[in-house]
Design an enzyme around this catalytic site. Sequence first.
Site: not given
Length: 537
Positions: A44, A207
């Site tokens: 991420d 997302e």
Amino acid sequence: MAVVRSDRTAAILLRVFLYFSFLINDEVIKLKYNNPILSGFYPDPSICKVEDTYYLVTSSFEYFPGVPIFKSKDLVNWMQIGHCLTRKSQINLEKAGSSLGIFAPTLRYHDGKFYLITTNVSGGGNFIVWTEEPEGDWSDPIWLKEWPGIDPSLFFDDNGDVYITGNSDAEGGEEPGIYQAKLNLETGNIIEERKFIWSGTGGAHPEGPHLYKINNWYYLMISEGGTEYGHMVTIARSKNPFGPFESAPYNPILTHRSLDHPIQATGHADLIQYGDGTWWAVFLGIRPIGYPQKHHLGRETFLAPVKWDTEGWPIIGDNGVISTKMNAPSNAETLVSPVLFYDDFSETTLNNKWNFLRNPHQKDISLNEKKGYLVLKGSDITLNETDSPSFIGMRQQHFECAVTTELNFRPENDLEEAGMTVIMNESFHYEIAMVQINKNLKLILRKSLSDVSVIEKEIECSGQCMQLRISANENNYSFYYRESDNLDFRLLGTGDCGMLSKEVAGGFTGVYFGLYATGNGKKSTSKAYYNWFRYES
């Protein structure tokens, strides 16, 4: 008479040689960089730029300190400068489940301050911390009580408005997708109402949103398909930050789904403009091994160029596909030597590479009790529990590597234990350790796999000082020992890497090498003294 040049001079000459001397068909061969740019469990990624320096953060889940932060001058070579979350007041991970804790952060710089927004899914929800010095301390959290969901991101508009963008947590009947609102940075309160702005292109789990303003367009980039083999990056744009958003005509702009490729699960990207005007993306991916495929190093950070078409749409890599070797950004330094990390524990604080499992019990871990030693006192907590054992660990970053330590340990009571572990989570790990059994000191190889924990081999220890080594290749871990520098290492046993993979063990993290001590249900009276630790690849 021979002329001896310094290493620095030689390196400069080599760079000049690489940049200017190799010609094929009148084209200069460009320097290549290796993907991933951060190997091992660094998922991420989020990136920002301050003048000519780039800063990058990644998720950290149940590990403490939280959110490692790196800096670079060329997007290729990164140096860790610390962690953003270093105090329990910022990151309470007490008994946080494995692969919970701190989820995807976003890092942004605005008006002299660095802002980090992220989620502690184990307690508190979404929050912001900030600093003027990223190497130093960050603020206590500004909690966003009015903002549910995960993967929050910040955007600073030209007119001073601040936006928070995130995904739905699927509670309260919300439609799955991306939501946005104006935000008061000082209070953490939402200004006006939270609005649904895009559902993506139809993939599961929209997302990881980021909002950008480029050439008077608001670009909304997200991930879809779940952070596994169907992962992908999609993008849309609008003239208004709240939409309506028009999807790019050739979405996804990055994906390796359905490809026979050494890199898989590419997604969760962030964009940055380089100093020469080119655009780049950082994103996560995995490198699975074997068939059926398994990956144990975790989700890693990759880099790829971004090209813009004549209509103003971006695409990452080669039509959405990236490679293990790619042309480096201009002025990049890509001369990489083999990795060697050595810690003699002579400092008063641990190196940035080390982590604890959740918030540590400081009384069990010391660098000051005996100079030049890491001292661990075993608590009643074991590696099998969702808790904070006496443990420090660092990521396995290479398929082929070895870690070695020297341990001095003389247990006083049965079941007091200390050694070295390779661990994915509390249910899946291997140890080579010294332990007292029936008043005899033993060296053991233990395998804990799901609900089965077995001492596969044990031998008598003739002394209390032992050097322990774990070597790894793509498929196996090998566990070695020796009692002095004058002796060869002897093999105690092996373990399958695949049993510590995400496909078997589950979760979102990657494998760690660790040093630990435990009383196996009782507090130890003896202490383990680690003289040094070495990681080499």
